[in-house]
Design an enzyme around this catalytic site. Structure first.
Site, PDB file in Angstrom:
ATOM      1  N   GLU A 165       1.065  -1.550   0.319  1.00  0.00           N
ATOM      2  CA  GLU A 165       0.177   0.371  -0.242  1.00  0.00           C
ATOM      3  C   GLU A 165       0.580   1.467  -0.069  1.00  0.00           C
ATOM      4  OE1 GLU A 165      -2.637   0.968   3.173  1.00  0.00           O
ATOM      5  OE2 GLU A 165      -3.898   1.540   1.860  1.00  0.00           O
ATOM      6  N   MET A 302       0.649  -2.998   8.905  1.00  0.00           N
ATOM      7  CA  MET A 302      -0.135  -3.365   7.481  1.00  0.00           C
ATOM      8  C   MET A 302      -1.521  -4.482   7.661  1.00  0.00           C
ATOM      9  SD  MET A 302      -0.626  -2.072   4.454  1.00  0.00           S
ATOM     10  CE  MET A 302      -1.950  -2.989   3.307  1.00  0.00           C
ATOM     11  N   GLU A 303      -2.161  -3.966   6.922  1.00  0.00           N
ATOM     12  CA  GLU A 303      -3.466  -4.825   7.115  1.00  0.00           C
ATOM     13  C   GLU A 303      -3.743  -6.421   5.751  1.00  0.00           C
ATOM     14  OE1 GLU A 303      -3.838  -1.841   6.584  1.00  0.00           O
ATOM     15  OE2 GLU A 303      -5.081  -1.434   4.809  1.00  0.00           O
ATOM     16  N   ASN A 304      -2.654  -6.930   5.487  1.00  0.00           N
ATOM     17  CA  ASN A 304      -2.748  -7.637   4.346  1.00  0.00           C
ATOM     18  C   ASN A 304      -4.065  -8.549   4.775  1.00  0.00           C
ATOM     19  OD1 ASN A 304       0.019  -6.048   3.388  1.00  0.00           O
ATOM     20  ND2 ASN A 304       0.188  -7.357   5.095  1.00  0.00           N
ATOM     21  N   HIS A 336      -6.902  -2.430  15.144  1.00  0.00           N
ATOM     22  CA  HIS A 336      -6.918  -1.378  14.460  1.00  0.00           C
ATOM     23  C   HIS A 336      -7.268  -2.060  12.533  1.00  0.00           C
ATOM     24  CE1 HIS A 336      -5.690   2.273  11.390  1.00  0.00           C
ATOM     25  NE2 HIS A 336      -5.176   2.208  10.542  1.00  0.00           N
ATOM     26  N   GLU A 337      -5.709  -3.139  12.880  1.00  0.00           N
ATOM     27  CA  GLU A 337      -5.367  -3.688  11.317  1.00  0.00           C
ATOM     28  C   GLU A 337      -5.916  -4.638  11.546  1.00  0.00           C
ATOM     29  OE1 GLU A 337      -3.097  -2.435   9.718  1.00  0.00           O
ATOM     30  OE2 GLU A 337      -1.973  -1.344  10.594  1.00  0.00           O
ATOM     31  N   HIS A 340      -9.540  -3.398   9.543  1.00  0.00           N
ATOM     32  CA  HIS A 340      -9.444  -3.088   8.550  1.00  0.00           C
ATOM     33  C   HIS A 340      -9.505  -4.424   7.396  1.00  0.00           C
ATOM     34  CE1 HIS A 340      -6.996   0.872   7.278  1.00  0.00           C
ATOM     35  NE2 HIS A 340      -6.428   0.233   8.281  1.00  0.00           N
TER      36      HIS A 340
END
Ligand SMILES: [Zn+2]
Length: 887
Positions: A165, A302-304, A336-337, A340
């Site tokens: 991202e 990061m929310e992969n 948070h992640e 997502h």
């Protein structure tokens, strides 16, 4: 993504069509929404990628082949897709088993595209594209990248991860790398058999290959955007737990499994809560959180989908170094992640204009989950803090609306800022309060169900809310998301009529650097004003310049009761006086919000400094820990502003010592088993702030502990280690600095290693600051630690750090993620009040940034100008207040 707020290749995108607020076509998975901005001609849609990757970690390169099932929707002899730093070996097209058509490939490095030209026109229909290529493994977090560290046996080790991202999947695979080209993915990797490979999905098969290699094929992913694809490879431990019928896991470097337990427990706790809240169960069979050593200047996690990536400092709970605040950060990052996984992964914004739908929502949801599971952490106050952070950016001319028009890759990168995250979160909190939590949740559930596996615009969310009964919400929501800036609610004189308080509020606009301009022509919002006067809280939506507001009861009037509103409140002197009298009886969140609001109005000259400072004086030493933290934080900041006036500094230090010193004595210098989480956090904050103000008891203890730590690395309790060493490092002399350096060099704990090098950068001493900069240019700190050291130096030597970076620009750029480069200067200018930086920053921007990408530098300059113009007044008024208010 969780932004690295720790302190932050231009491609010319072409808009296929400008975004309009008019009726928006509903995107379907298999049709093309022509109103979505794009860099790519809308002639083909990918449906499925089968990707095979063979990394060569030692050579920092990889081989790839990708087979793409795609549909041509308009006759064309060209396919244009995204690719960056990719060498094409071959590309050919087949269609329904008919023929084998080779393509001529040309690439455009600036546009980050590849054009495949075929000898004949492709008629609309289904095709199969096969591309063989090679790519680069980077040393910063873009595309496929390597992180080096010393393993548990003290040996040099290298792990690989991906970070895509906003626009870096194209460095891994030639693809339609835009969020609304959703497709299914099959990933296969050929890797050393001794290492663990992680993907979005569980492995479907693993078979041995010759030469100590294996081939791992992951299960087919659901339909998703390219930026969510993930792959990691390393000498990992994976720990797991069941969460309903899904499996949650934490993947960390070998030997660190036990330190991942805290994050794993959080994951297992949060997943069922989210399943329930969203009403749509988490759709993948497993959810991993994969930790990597080091850091990025752009993000912390990061929310992969199915495989979150998180830097170790935000996932490992290490008794040797993690503080209570650090543990809370682990939970918050996880929450948070994981949010997502629905908001972002299952339902994705159509284009980066609506990035806030991802980030504002995940931030808001993380606070909600934290309040639910840890009501004693003060997440409600954290949310007000986020509001203040956002307003800090939003009060300048250089701000932007929450929904903004993104045209370049660089603008997409720059969109990850406080407006997107924290204003987004604040506006959502305000709207939830307006709709009521049950209606709001029903709206979210409707939205998720209706748009799953698809893409949306901001208005889709409001439509879902109105459908479930949140009447009038769209009007408020649009005002706050499509216009920049902050409403200013001016409260008229209050009158008590029949047991009710009646006032007229006048709506204007709050600004730091354009006060007269916005006062003459303010923007207008529908603001839900929540008022309380001792009885129930009432909500009145403003409509036009003045609005009558009533609230039951005739006590002191509080506007923005509960602090969910995104606006500032300016009272008449009489109402403010009454509110001060009532301050001790307000809820903690209101005390915190009023304090922050009134101080800012004073600092921006909407009222004298004394009005705000009188509220600080209302916070006694035995107040709620979070309020004491706010008050001490205010004084520590003001103390720094008087760096050329030791006499006033001494008066501030004495005042803080007298009022708040006893609280620290009561907390003690070491953790107690009876500490509440807020007390544990307060101890760290107070040691840091009082230490920065030269408090004799704190400084003496820091010296004692430092001496003990030199003899025994375990002499300082882990949860306070960084805090005590910060006090020492700030005031370090040569021999102290050398001692920390020696320990940093010898450390085999990746987390501690990074933290110790960071400490070397915060010395006040000029010569030591220079040494830290030189050290950052060597390989010693590690490739992802050096940029953080330069940022550390800028804390008290901004001009030195910026001059140094400009003198070594090419080298320094190699130390920063591509996505974080254009914001690095802004970070270095940070809290500086050195006006000599203004022309330097302007020249830097003109020479290095495209005109469309200079916003961060403009913001830094605006804030610098504001600080220098307001500080003389603030200093004069603070000194006068101190003289008139002996502690
Ligand atoms: Zn995020």
């Amino acid at each position: 993504m969780k932004s690295a707020f720790v302190l932050l290749a231009s491609a010319a995108f072409v808009c296929a069509a400008p975004l309009t607020t008019a009726a928006i076509a509903q995107p379907q998975a298999d049709t093309i929404d022509t109103t979505v901005p794009t860099q790519l001609p809308r002639t083909a849609i990918p449906h499925h990628y089968a990707l095979t990757i063979t990394p060569h970690a030692d050579k920092l390169s990889f081989d790839g082949t990708v087979e793409i099932d795609l549909e041509v929707v308009k006759p064309t002899n060209q396919l244009v897709l995204n690719a960056a730093d990719i060498n094409f070996e071959s590309a050919r097209l087949t269609s329904g088993g008919r023929g084998n058509v080779p393509a001529k490939v040309s690439t455009d490095a600036a546009a980050q595209t590849a054009t495949l030209t075929f000898p004949r026109t492709l008629t609309p229909g289904n095709y199969h594209l096969v591309v063989a290529y090679t790519g680069k493994i980077n040393t910063q977090a873009n595309g496929l990248f390597a992180l080096d560290y010393k393993d548990v046996d003290g040996k040099a080790a290298r792990s690989l991860f991906t970070q895509f991202e906003a626009a870096d999947a194209r460095r891994f695979v030639p693809s339609w790398d835009e969020p609304d080209y959703k497709a299914k993915w099959d990933l296969t990797v050929r890797v050393p058999a001794r290492l663990m490979a992680v993907g979005n999905m569980p492995a479907a098969s693993s078979k041995p290959l010759a030469g100590g290699m294996k081939e791992v094929r992951f299960q087919t992913s659901p339909t998703m955007s390219s930026y969510l694809l993930f792959f990691a490879l390393g000498d990992f431990d994976r720990i797991t737990k069941p969460a309903g019928d899904r499996e949650v896991g934490v993947v960390v470097s070998r030997g660190n499994g036990s330190k991942g337990q805290y994050a794993l427990d959080a994951e297992a706790q949060i997943l069922p809560y989210y399943n329930d809240y969203f009403g749509t169960p988490y759709p993948l069979p497993k959810l991993d959180n994969v930790g990597g050593p080091g850091q990025s200047q752009f993000f912390s996690a990061m929310e992969n989908w199915g495989a979150i990536f998180t830097f170790e400092y935000s996932i490992l709970n290490d008794p040797a170094i993690t503080s209570e605040g650090g543990r809370q950060q682990i939970f918050g990052t996880e929450a948070h992640e994981m949010a997502h996984q629905w908001f972002g992964d299952l339902v994705t914004m159509a284009w980066w204009d609506d990035l806030w739908l991802n980030e504002g929502f995940a931030s808001w949801m993380a606070t909600k989950a934290t309040e639910h599971f840890h009501p004693d952490w003060g997440a409600d106050i954290g949310r007000v803090g986020a509001r203040e952070g956002a307003m800090g950016q939003d009060s300048f001319r250089s701000t932007h609306p929450v929904v903004q028009h993104v045209r370049t890759v660089e603008q997409a990168n720059q969109a990850f800022d406080a407006i997107t995250y924290s204003k987004g979160e604040s506006v959502l909190a305000m709207l939830e309060t307006f709709a009521g939590p049950d209606t709001w949740r029903k709206g979210i559930q409707t939205y998720i169900k209706q748009h799953q596996y698809q893409n949306t615009r901001t208005d889709d969310l409001w439509a879902a809310m109105e459908r479930v009964g949140a009447t009038g919400l769209t009007q408020i929501a649009r005002d706050f998301t499509t216009q920049p800036g902050i409403p200013l609610i001016k409260v008229g004189p209050a009158q008590c009529v029949n047991g009710q308080t009646a006032v007229t509020v006048t709506q204007s606009q709050f600004s730091s650097d354009a006060k007269d301009e916005v006062a003459a022509r303010p923007l207008s919002w529908h603001v839900p004003v929540r008022a309380s006067a001792g009885g129930a809280v009432t909500t009145t939506v403003t409509n036009g310049p003045t609005t009558p507001v009533t609230a039951p009861g005739c006590g002191p009037l509080l506007i923005n009761a509960g602090q969910s509103g995104y606006y500032r409140t300016l009272y008449t002197p009489a109402e403010l006086q009454a509110l001060k009298g009532a301050f001790p009886r307000l809820a903690t969140v209101d005390q915190f919000g009023v304090l922050a609001d009134q101080l800012t109005l004073s600092e921006t000259a909407y009222q004298p400094m004394s009005e705000g400072m009188d509220f600080v004086a209302e916070v006694p030493g035995n107040a709620d820990p979070r309020l004491v933290q706010a008050a001490v934080g205010f004084w520590a900041g003001i103390y720094g502003d008087f760096d050329k006036n030791p006499q006033v500094q001494a008066a501030i230090a004495a005042r803080v010592g007298k009022i708040y010193g006893p609280r620290l004595q009561q907390l003690g210098f070491t953790p107690r088993t009876s500490d509440t989480p807020s007390e544990a956090v307060l101890r760290n904050t107070m040691i840091r702030s009082l230490g920065a103000m030269g408090d004799p008891a704190v400084v003496a203890e820091a010296k004692r502990l430092f001496a003990a730590w030199q003899a025994d690395p375990n002499a300082i309790p882990g949860s306070l280690k960084t805090t005590w060493l910060q006090v020492v490092a700030r005031n370090a002399d040569q021999s102290t600095w050398d001692a920390i350096h020696a320990r940093a060099k010898a450390s085999t704990n990746a987390l501690e290693h990074t933290s110790l090098y960071q400490l070397l950068s915060i010395a006040h001493d000029d010569a030591l600051a220079k040494r830290a900069l030189d050290l950052a240019m060597t390989d010693e700190p590690g490739k992802t630690t050096s940029a953080g050291m330069i940022t550390g130096v800028s804390g008290s030597h901004s001009r030195m750090a910026i001059d140094f970076v400009l003198a070594h620009l090419d080298q320094v750029n190699q130390l920063i993620d591509i996505s974080g480069r254009s914001r690095f200067m802004q970070r270095l200018a940070g809290g500086s009040d050195d006006t000599s930086l203004i022309p330097i920053l302007q020249n830097y921007a003109a020479a290095n940034l495209a005109a469309s990408d200079r916003k961060p530098v403009e913001q830094a300059i605006a804030q610098l100008q504001f600080r220098t113009s307001t500080q003389p007044r603030i200093r004069t008024e603070v000194a006068a207040w101190l003289a008139a208010h002996p502690a």
